[in-house]
Scaffold this motif. Structure first.
Motif: not given
Length: 178
Positions: A35-48
């Motif tokens: 229910y967000l934008w259907q775009k799970p984070t793919l790389e740890l660098s994105e989370t950082i």
């Protein structure tokens, strides 16, 4: 930012780079993004980068999303909190306070989202003197819509985003601020 809130079962504290791995695990799950934008984070660098962006919000706006930790185990279960939205327009609004949360799927349906929301409303209304707290949810996200309604938010309207996805706009007025 040195604010820490506690509830019966949770510690709410500023996000830190040490939360990156647990946050990435949560955001990499497609169910969390249904229910967000259907775009799970793919790389740890994105989370950082997201954590660094939130830390910048702490400095600029004196508030932001916080790590939500189980008291009994110290486990990161997601993030919750108040954000001052001034970086985009949502349903025709900008420069408003928004409540939001995201929990790791294994912590769903345990009352943590409601518990954190009540603590944040208490802080936002009684310490920050926010007059109106806003929230927006995917129209089909029954669990989040239920939580907002349960704690007293009022459904205002449905609106489409730029991609035509329907969202619900919610508000709760602070009765103690005139």
């Amino acid at each position: 930012m040195n604010l820490i809130l506690e509830t019966e079962r949770l510690i709410l504290r500023p996000l830190d780079i040490t939360d990156a791995e647990a946050m990435f695990t949560m955001d990499n799950n497609p169910n969390v993004h249904k229910y967000l934008w259907q775009k799970p984070t793919l790389e740890l660098s994105e989370t950082i980068k997201i954590i660094e962006m939130v830390q910048k919000q702490y400095v600029e706006n004196k508030i932001g999303r916080f790590a939500t930790i189980l008291k009994d185990s110290g486990e990161f279960i997601g993030w919750t909190g108040i954000k001052f939205v001034n970086d985009h327009v949502e349903n025709g609004n900008t420069n408003f306070y928004d409540y939001g949360y995201r929990l790791n799927e294994k912590f769903w349906n345990k009352g943590y989202a409601t518990e954190a929301l009540k603590a944040w409303l208490d802080y936002g209304f009684n310490q920050m003197n926010i007059q109106i707290m806003n929230a927006y949810t995917h129209a089909q996200n029954g669990a989040s819509n239920h939580i907002l309604q349960k704690v007293g938010f009022h459904f205002i309207e449905e609106y489409p985003d730029l991609e035509g996805v329907i969202w619900k706009w919610w508000q709760l007025e602070n009765k103690s601020v005139k």
